[in-house]
Design a protein around this motif. Structure first.
Motif, mmCIF file in Angstrom:
data_model
loop_
_atom_site.group_PDB
_atom_site.id
_atom_site.type_symbol
_atom_site.label_atom_id
_atom_site.label_comp_id
_atom_site.label_asym_id
_atom_site.label_seq_id
_atom_site.Cartn_x
_atom_site.Cartn_y
_atom_site.Cartn_z
ATOM 1 N N MET A 1 1.276 -1.239 -0.208
ATOM 2 C CA MET A 1 -0.336 -0.059 0.072
ATOM 3 C C MET A 1 0.446 1.161 0.328
ATOM 4 S SD MET A 1 -1.567 3.101 1.944
ATOM 5 C CE MET A 1 -0.342 2.224 3.854
ATOM 6 N N THR A 2 0.128 2.194 -0.466
ATOM 7 C CA THR A 2 1.798 3.031 -0.997
ATOM 8 C C THR A 2 0.242 4.118 -0.878
ATOM 9 O OG1 THR A 2 3.466 2.462 -2.525
ATOM 10 C CG2 THR A 2 2.845 4.530 -2.284
ATOM 11 N N LEU A 3 0.283 5.460 -0.128
ATOM 12 C CA LEU A 3 0.357 6.931 -0.347
ATOM 13 C C LEU A 3 0.579 7.184 -0.611
ATOM 14 C CD1 LEU A 3 -1.731 7.267 3.244
ATOM 15 C CD2 LEU A 3 -2.921 6.539 0.727
ATOM 16 N N HIS A 4 0.533 8.626 -1.770
ATOM 17 C CA HIS A 4 1.191 9.656 -2.075
ATOM 18 C C HIS A 4 0.713 11.000 -1.733
ATOM 19 C CE1 HIS A 4 3.770 7.036 -4.844
ATOM 20 N NE2 HIS A 4 2.822 6.762 -5.073
ATOM 21 N N ARG A 5 1.410 12.089 -0.783
ATOM 22 C CA ARG A 5 0.722 12.719 -0.391
ATOM 23 C C ARG A 5 0.862 14.122 -1.744
ATOM 24 N NH1 ARG A 5 -0.637 10.538 3.508
ATOM 25 N NH2 ARG A 5 0.549 10.328 5.399
ATOM 26 N N LEU A 6 0.601 14.968 -1.972
ATOM 27 C CA LEU A 6 1.290 15.655 -3.077
ATOM 28 C C LEU A 6 0.164 17.457 -3.160
ATOM 29 C CD1 LEU A 6 -1.578 13.385 -5.965
ATOM 30 C CD2 LEU A 6 0.537 14.333 -5.140
ATOM 31 N N ASN A 7 1.056 17.800 -3.274
ATOM 32 C CA ASN A 7 0.999 19.745 -3.037
ATOM 33 C C ASN A 7 1.363 20.575 -4.073
ATOM 34 O OD1 ASN A 7 0.052 19.328 0.545
ATOM 35 N ND2 ASN A 7 2.005 18.501 0.663
ATOM 36 N N PRO A 8 0.588 20.270 -4.706
ATOM 37 C CA PRO A 8 0.594 20.735 -6.234
ATOM 38 C C PRO A 8 1.374 22.994 -6.259
ATOM 39 C CG PRO A 8 -1.396 20.741 -6.162
ATOM 40 C CD PRO A 8 -1.094 20.185 -5.124
ATOM 41 N N GLU A 9 2.095 23.048 -6.940
ATOM 42 C CA GLU A 9 1.997 24.457 -7.168
ATOM 43 C C GLU A 9 1.093 25.362 -7.688
ATOM 44 O OE1 GLU A 9 6.211 25.570 -9.798
ATOM 45 O OE2 GLU A 9 6.736 23.894 -8.961
ATOM 46 N N GLY A 10 0.925 25.893 -6.919
ATOM 47 C CA GLY A 10 0.122 27.280 -7.680
ATOM 48 C C GLY A 10 -1.079 26.843 -6.866
ATOM 49 N N LEU A 11 -1.047 26.636 -5.705
ATOM 50 C CA LEU A 11 -1.686 26.410 -4.012
ATOM 51 C C LEU A 11 -1.345 27.148 -3.272
ATOM 52 C CD1 LEU A 11 -3.635 22.603 -4.420
ATOM 53 C CD2 LEU A 11 -4.290 24.893 -5.335
ATOM 54 N N PRO A 12 -1.412 27.286 -1.987
ATOM 55 C CA PRO A 12 -0.761 28.017 -1.403
ATOM 56 C C PRO A 12 0.191 26.979 -0.219
ATOM 57 C CG PRO A 12 -3.434 28.348 -0.655
ATOM 58 C CD PRO A 12 -2.999 27.824 -2.674
ATOM 59 N N PRO A 13 0.776 27.169 0.322
ATOM 60 C CA PRO A 13 2.193 26.484 1.011
ATOM 61 C C PRO A 13 1.012 25.509 2.263
ATOM 62 C CG PRO A 13 3.158 28.001 0.657
ATOM 63 C CD PRO A 13 1.725 28.170 0.618
ATOM 64 N N PRO A 14 0.802 24.246 2.323
ATOM 65 C CA PRO A 14 -0.083 23.809 3.579
ATOM 66 C C PRO A 14 0.472 23.936 4.640
ATOM 67 C CG PRO A 14 1.003 21.638 1.933
ATOM 68 C CD PRO A 14 1.506 23.498 1.303
ATOM 69 N N VAL A 15 -0.067 24.216 5.704
ATOM 70 C CA VAL A 15 0.763 23.990 7.092
ATOM 71 C C VAL A 15 -0.447 23.109 7.622
ATOM 72 C CG1 VAL A 15 0.905 26.077 8.949
ATOM 73 C CG2 VAL A 15 0.822 26.621 6.648
ATOM 74 N N GLY A 16 -0.223 22.026 8.101
ATOM 75 C CA GLY A 16 -1.364 20.812 9.023
ATOM 76 C C GLY A 16 -1.640 20.648 8.218
#
Length: 132
Positions: A1-16
């Motif tokens: 099982m693999t989870l991939h966490r994605l924080n794409p450019e163009g969205l505000p930086p995630p905090v928490g």
């Protein structure tokens, strides 16, 4: 099982939190809403940080019973009776999260509610995990 966490450019930086989480393989575990009740069914004393810690501990205990670990959380929804207070405690709540669940953040949302099932509770957490 693999989870991939994605924080794409163009969205505000995630905090928490993480903007998106994909899962490959594994089985879904749906975690019921947990408030700050202790093993005797009493609400733990203290304010929002203490209640958040107990609610998160309860959520993680349910996850472990299903064979999962904190890093398996794909989504968590936080229900708060006072979003302004939640925001004011954000640093403390982030420290609680890191202490109990680590630095792998799921996709998250905070939803303001008028009250919770446990009327004296100020926060409730529910989630979905993908467990190998």
């Amino acid at each position: 099982m693999t989870l991939h966490r994605l924080n794409p450019e163009g969205l505000p930086p995630p905090v928490g939190f993480t903007h998106a989480v994909t899962a490959v393989g594994g089985r879904l575990v749906f975690l019921a809403g947990q408030t700050a009740l202790d093993g005797e069914g009493r609400l733990v004393p203290g304010g929002l940080p203490e209640q958040f810690a107990q609610a998160l501990s309860n959520l993680l205990a349910a996850l472990r019973a299903a064979g999962g670990e904190p890093r398996d959380l794909a989504r968590v929804t936080v229900y708060a009776t006072d979003v302004a207070a939640y925001r004011a405690c954000a640093r403390q709540l982030g420290a609680v999260w890191r202490r109990l669940a680590g630095r792998d953040y799921p996709a998250m949302a905070v939803v303001g509610v008028t009250r919770l099932w446990d009327e004296a509770a100020v926060v409730e957490l529910e989630g979905v995990a993908v467990v190998a």
